[in-house]
Design a protein around this motif. Sequence first.
Motif, PDB file in Angstrom:
ATOM      1  N   GLY A  38      11.849  -0.789   5.855  1.00 41.68           N
ATOM      2  CA  GLY A  38      11.830   0.665   5.753  1.00 41.68           C
ATOM      3  C   GLY A  38      10.713   1.211   4.880  1.00 41.68           C
ATOM      4  O   GLY A  38      10.660   2.410   4.618  1.00 41.68           O
ATOM      5  N   ALA A  39       9.793   0.343   4.461  1.00 43.90           N
ATOM      6  CA  ALA A  39       8.719   0.784   3.576  1.00 43.90           C
ATOM      7  C   ALA A  39       7.750   1.732   4.266  1.00 43.90           C
ATOM      8  O   ALA A  39       7.240   2.669   3.663  1.00 43.90           O
ATOM      9  CB  ALA A  39       7.964  -0.428   3.018  1.00 43.90           C
ATOM     10  N   VAL A  40       7.480   1.498   5.553  1.00 44.38           N
ATOM     11  CA  VAL A  40       6.524   2.309   6.300  1.00 44.38           C
ATOM     12  C   VAL A  40       7.151   2.743   7.619  1.00 44.38           C
ATOM     13  O   VAL A  40       7.699   1.929   8.353  1.00 44.38           O
ATOM     14  CB  VAL A  40       5.222   1.516   6.583  1.00 44.38           C
ATOM     15  CG1 VAL A  40       4.266   2.333   7.441  1.00 44.38           C
ATOM     16  CG2 VAL A  40       4.547   1.092   5.288  1.00 44.38           C
ATOM     17  N   GLY A  41       7.065   4.023   7.893  1.00 44.07           N
ATOM     18  CA  GLY A  41       7.508   4.574   9.170  1.00 44.07           C
ATOM     19  C   GLY A  41       6.394   5.435   9.737  1.00 44.07           C
ATOM     20  O   GLY A  41       5.761   6.190   8.995  1.00 44.07           O
ATOM     21  N   SER A  56       8.101   4.617   1.718  1.00 43.76           N
ATOM     22  CA  SER A  56       9.186   4.565   0.742  1.00 43.76           C
ATOM     23  C   SER A  56       8.611   4.231  -0.632  1.00 43.76           C
ATOM     24  O   SER A  56       7.455   3.825  -0.773  1.00 43.76           O
ATOM     25  CB  SER A  56      10.234   3.531   1.150  1.00 43.76           C
ATOM     26  OG  SER A  56       9.760   2.230   0.880  1.00 43.76           O
ATOM     27  N   GLU A  57       9.435   4.357  -1.612  1.00 37.60           N
ATOM     28  CA  GLU A  57       9.054   4.029  -2.991  1.00 37.60           C
ATOM     29  C   GLU A  57       8.591   2.577  -3.102  1.00 37.60           C
ATOM     30  O   GLU A  57       7.765   2.238  -3.949  1.00 37.60           O
ATOM     31  CB  GLU A  57      10.254   4.281  -3.907  1.00 37.60           C
ATOM     32  CG  GLU A  57       9.997   4.078  -5.356  1.00 37.60           C
ATOM     33  CD  GLU A  57       9.327   5.278  -6.018  1.00 37.60           C
ATOM     34  OE1 GLU A  57       8.706   5.087  -7.067  1.00 37.60           O
ATOM     35  OE2 GLU A  57       9.431   6.390  -5.473  1.00 37.60           O
ATOM     36  N   LEU A  62       3.302  -2.650  -3.899  1.00 33.56           N
ATOM     37  CA  LEU A  62       2.406  -3.465  -3.084  1.00 33.56           C
ATOM     38  C   LEU A  62       0.953  -3.117  -3.378  1.00 33.56           C
ATOM     39  O   LEU A  62       0.637  -1.974  -3.726  1.00 33.56           O
ATOM     40  CB  LEU A  62       2.689  -3.225  -1.599  1.00 33.56           C
ATOM     41  CG  LEU A  62       4.092  -3.537  -1.102  1.00 33.56           C
ATOM     42  CD1 LEU A  62       4.262  -3.081   0.334  1.00 33.56           C
ATOM     43  CD2 LEU A  62       4.376  -5.025  -1.237  1.00 33.56           C
ATOM     44  N   PRO A  63       0.055  -4.082  -3.186  1.00 32.93           N
ATOM     45  CA  PRO A  63      -1.364  -3.779  -3.322  1.00 32.93           C
ATOM     46  C   PRO A  63      -1.786  -2.781  -2.235  1.00 32.93           C
ATOM     47  O   PRO A  63      -1.273  -2.830  -1.113  1.00 32.93           O
ATOM     48  CB  PRO A  63      -2.055  -5.127  -3.105  1.00 32.93           C
ATOM     49  CG  PRO A  63      -0.985  -6.165  -3.224  1.00 32.93           C
ATOM     50  CD  PRO A  63       0.314  -5.486  -2.902  1.00 32.93           C
ATOM     51  N   ILE A  71       0.553  -0.062   7.425  1.00 32.40           N
ATOM     52  CA  ILE A  71       0.435   1.197   8.171  1.00 32.40           C
ATOM     53  C   ILE A  71      -0.247   0.951   9.510  1.00 32.40           C
ATOM     54  O   ILE A  71       0.227   1.419  10.554  1.00 32.40           O
ATOM     55  CB  ILE A  71      -0.312   2.255   7.340  1.00 32.40           C
ATOM     56  CG1 ILE A  71       0.526   2.678   6.130  1.00 32.40           C
ATOM     57  CG2 ILE A  71      -0.665   3.470   8.206  1.00 32.40           C
ATOM     58  CD1 ILE A  71      -0.224   3.531   5.126  1.00 32.40           C
ATOM     59  N   ILE A  72      -1.334   0.202   9.494  1.00 31.37           N
ATOM     60  CA  ILE A  72      -2.057  -0.094  10.748  1.00 31.37           C
ATOM     61  C   ILE A  72      -1.169  -0.867  11.709  1.00 31.37           C
ATOM     62  O   ILE A  72      -1.117  -0.562  12.906  1.00 31.37           O
ATOM     63  CB  ILE A  72      -3.357  -0.863  10.442  1.00 31.37           C
ATOM     64  CG1 ILE A  72      -4.334   0.071   9.730  1.00 31.37           C
ATOM     65  CG2 ILE A  72      -3.977  -1.421  11.724  1.00 31.37           C
ATOM     66  CD1 ILE A  72      -5.537  -0.633   9.135  1.00 31.37           C
TER      67      ILE A  72
END
Length: 115
Positions: A38-41, A56-57, A62-63, A71-72
Amino acid sequence: MSAEMDALVASATEKLAALEAALHGLQQVRGRFTTEDGAVGVEVNSDGALVGLSLSEAVTALPPAEVGQLIIWACRQAAEHAGTQRSKVVATLNESFVPLGQEPGTTKAGGPDSA
């Protein structure tokens, strides 16, 4: 002659309606993907352009390069989903242009462009 003209107008009207439906359908296409954690949507449109991004927070731990790659990757997954939807819209449009009595994916032999 009037019956022929009526049939021509009806055919043109049906094709116009199919084109309008396809345009509307393409405008509605959205591909969405969220990473397992759920970190990236992301959300992309029918062209694969990013139209929504949620982080998400958890991404703060993360680096930056890893967040960029996530994201990509999520965008690629969403674009694949959008592409599948887009293909269905186009297939429906193509089916509406198949002449009566002819199966989709076949051609009549002996046409003016046949060898």
